[in-house]
Design a protein around this motif. Structure first.
Motif, PDB file in Angstrom:
ATOM      1  N   GLY A  51      29.889  25.475  45.652  1.00  0.00           N
ATOM      2  CA  GLY A  51      30.041  26.741  45.074  1.00  0.00           C
ATOM      3  C   GLY A  51      29.469  27.342  46.317  1.00  0.00           C
ATOM      4  N   THR A  53      29.184  30.756  48.135  1.00  0.00           N
ATOM      5  CA  THR A  53      30.046  31.139  49.584  1.00  0.00           C
ATOM      6  C   THR A  53      30.268  31.478  50.649  1.00  0.00           C
ATOM      7  OG1 THR A  53      29.046  33.964  49.549  1.00  0.00           O
ATOM      8  CG2 THR A  53      30.820  33.201  47.770  1.00  0.00           C
ATOM      9  N   CYS A  77      34.060  25.958  42.119  1.00  0.00           N
ATOM     10  CA  CYS A  77      34.684  27.535  42.380  1.00  0.00           C
ATOM     11  C   CYS A  77      33.757  28.949  41.715  1.00  0.00           C
ATOM     12  CB  CYS A  77      36.101  27.355  42.763  1.00  0.00           C
ATOM     13  SG  CYS A  77      35.956  26.253  44.424  1.00  0.00           S
ATOM     14  N   GLN A  78      33.301  29.276  42.610  1.00  0.00           N
ATOM     15  CA  GLN A  78      33.353  30.666  41.998  1.00  0.00           C
ATOM     16  C   GLN A  78      34.138  31.372  41.700  1.00  0.00           C
ATOM     17  OE1 GLN A  78      30.499  33.251  43.704  1.00  0.00           O
ATOM     18  NE2 GLN A  78      28.859  32.324  43.758  1.00  0.00           N
ATOM     19  N   TRP A  81      37.651  31.665  44.469  1.00  0.00           N
ATOM     20  CA  TRP A  81      37.710  30.737  45.841  1.00  0.00           C
ATOM     21  C   TRP A  81      38.275  29.494  45.078  1.00  0.00           C
ATOM     22  CZ3 TRP A  81      34.626  32.758  50.384  1.00  0.00           C
ATOM     23  CH2 TRP A  81      34.757  33.869  50.347  1.00  0.00           C
ATOM     24  N   GLY A  82      38.668  28.919  46.464  1.00  0.00           N
ATOM     25  CA  GLY A  82      39.376  27.419  45.964  1.00  0.00           C
ATOM     26  C   GLY A  82      39.445  26.878  47.102  1.00  0.00           C
ATOM     27  N   CYS A  86      35.418  25.118  48.118  1.00  0.00           N
ATOM     28  CA  CYS A  86      35.644  26.169  48.071  1.00  0.00           C
ATOM     29  C   CYS A  86      35.413  27.370  48.992  1.00  0.00           C
ATOM     30  CB  CYS A  86      34.712  26.556  46.976  1.00  0.00           C
ATOM     31  SG  CYS A  86      33.945  25.532  45.017  1.00  0.00           S
ATOM     32  N   ASN A  87      35.899  26.808  50.178  1.00  0.00           N
ATOM     33  CA  ASN A  87      35.404  27.858  51.306  1.00  0.00           C
ATOM     34  C   ASN A  87      36.996  28.854  51.203  1.00  0.00           C
ATOM     35  OD1 ASN A  87      33.669  26.487  52.351  1.00  0.00           O
ATOM     36  ND2 ASN A  87      34.764  24.470  52.730  1.00  0.00           N
ATOM     37  N   CYS A  89      39.081  32.012  50.549  1.00  0.00           N
ATOM     38  CA  CYS A  89      39.175  33.524  49.456  1.00  0.00           C
ATOM     39  C   CYS A  89      40.527  33.412  49.203  1.00  0.00           C
ATOM     40  CB  CYS A  89      38.914  35.097  50.051  1.00  0.00           C
ATOM     41  SG  CYS A  89      39.912  34.692  51.371  1.00  0.00           S
TER      42      CYS A  89
END
Ligand SMILES: *[C@@H]1O[C@H](CO)[C@@H](O)[C@H](O)[C@H]1NC(C)=O
Ligand SMILES: *[C@@H]1O[C@H](CO)[C@@H](O)[C@H](O)[C@H]1NC(C)=O
Ligand SMILES: *[C@@H]1O[C@H](CO)[C@@H](O)[C@H](O)[C@H]1NC(C)=O
Ligand SMILES: CC(=O)N[C@H]1CO[C@H](CO)[C@@H](O)[C@@H]1O
Length: 241
Positions: A51, A53, A77-78, A81-82, A86-87, A89
């Motif tokens: 998770g 960013t 993921c926040q 972000w995916g 989760c890297n 945007c």
């Protein structure tokens, strides 16, 4: 001396002789620490982030381990972000608030200096400074042998000095690509290519990258690197494919 202890000491020898940290995932030494590619942290960049960013760099929360490997299955993921880990945007808002939460409100500081510091999430194929992609690998031969989820993360770097992540992560050299292959949410090997050029077709907008010098590192004991033996009949069909 007990044999187990002997082998354990022998294992320590290379580290003692080198007297330095070897960074995994092609991270680089940064003083006594490792500077890691986006998505990795821990003392040797071998641990996957969980998770958070990309702006958090080494401060991102770490994934827990299963069988000794970082496993990102339970890492949500926040918002915005995916991709695997989760890297990537997905919205401009995600980029801006991720940046602001680490560095403060960039827009208001920048307004004073007359610079536009509005971040945008670049979802186009073209890379300007450095960009992350994530995709599922769907191939019948691969699925026949390994029916789980195989995914590839790719970091393409054109000019790391222009990236907002330049002092946060090791993005690789100018004109380089780094990639990691994941199986069932565990990294299994990673690769890098150098000497790359990006060309864009001005009409279609299609982008292609041409590189030289590909090298890969297999993570010992991971699924594609010694963990589950592949049956000879399967190997044969792979060779024939
Ligand atoms: C390198 O280390 C310095 C000092 O600890 C730190 O401020 C910087 O963010 C690090 N750079 C990277 C790319 O990790
Ligand atoms: C990762 O963890 C999940 C959930 O525990 C598990 O199903 C999966 O097999 C693990 N991946 C690997 C490669 O061990
Ligand atoms: C290829 O990689 C090796 C090892 O990293 C490096 O020494 C060499 O200069 C590279 N060659 C090119 C053409 O980039
Ligand atoms: C504070 C700091 O480390 N700044 C560096 C950020 O990255 C640029 C370009 O790579 C360096 O020139 C700065 O020294």
């Amino acid at each position: 001396m007990a044999p187990a202890l002997f082998w354990a000491l022998l294992g320590l020898l290379p580290a003692v002789i080198l007297g330095q940290t070897t960074c995994s995932n092609y991270g680089s030494a940064n003083g006594t620490q490792c500077a890691c590619p986006p998505g990795f942290a821990g003392s040797t960049c071998a641990e996957a982030a969980c998770g958070g960013t990309i702006f958090q760099g080494l401060s991102r929360p770490l994934a827990s381990t299963t069988n000794g490997f970082s496993n990102i299955t339970t890492c949500p993921c926040q918002d915005g972000w995916g991709g695997v880990g989760c890297n990537t945007c997905q919205t401009n808002q995600a980029c801006q608030s991720g940046y602001n939460s680490v560095f403060g409100d960039a827009a208001s500081t920048a307004a004073a200096t007359g610079v536009d510091a509005t971040l945008q999430c670049n979802t186009a194929a073209r890379v300007y400074a450095s960009g992350e992609m994530s995709c599922q690998v769907i191939n019948p031969t691969l699925q026949a042998l390994y029916p789980g989820r195989t995914a590839l993360n790719i970091l393409r770097t054109l000019d790391p000095s222009l990236s907002t992540l330049r002092n946060i992560s090791d993005l690789g050299d100018k004109g380089s690509i780094r990639a990691q292959l994941w199986y069932n949410d565990v990294e299994t090997f990673y690769c890098q290519a150098s000497d790359c050029t990006q060309t864009e077709d001005s009409e279609s907008g299609a982008v292609s990258w041409q590189c030289n010098n590909l090298s890969c590192t297999c993570i010992p004991g991971s699924t594609f690197c010694g963990a589950s033996p592949v049956r000879p009949s399967n190997l044969l069909s792979l060779a024939l494919f």
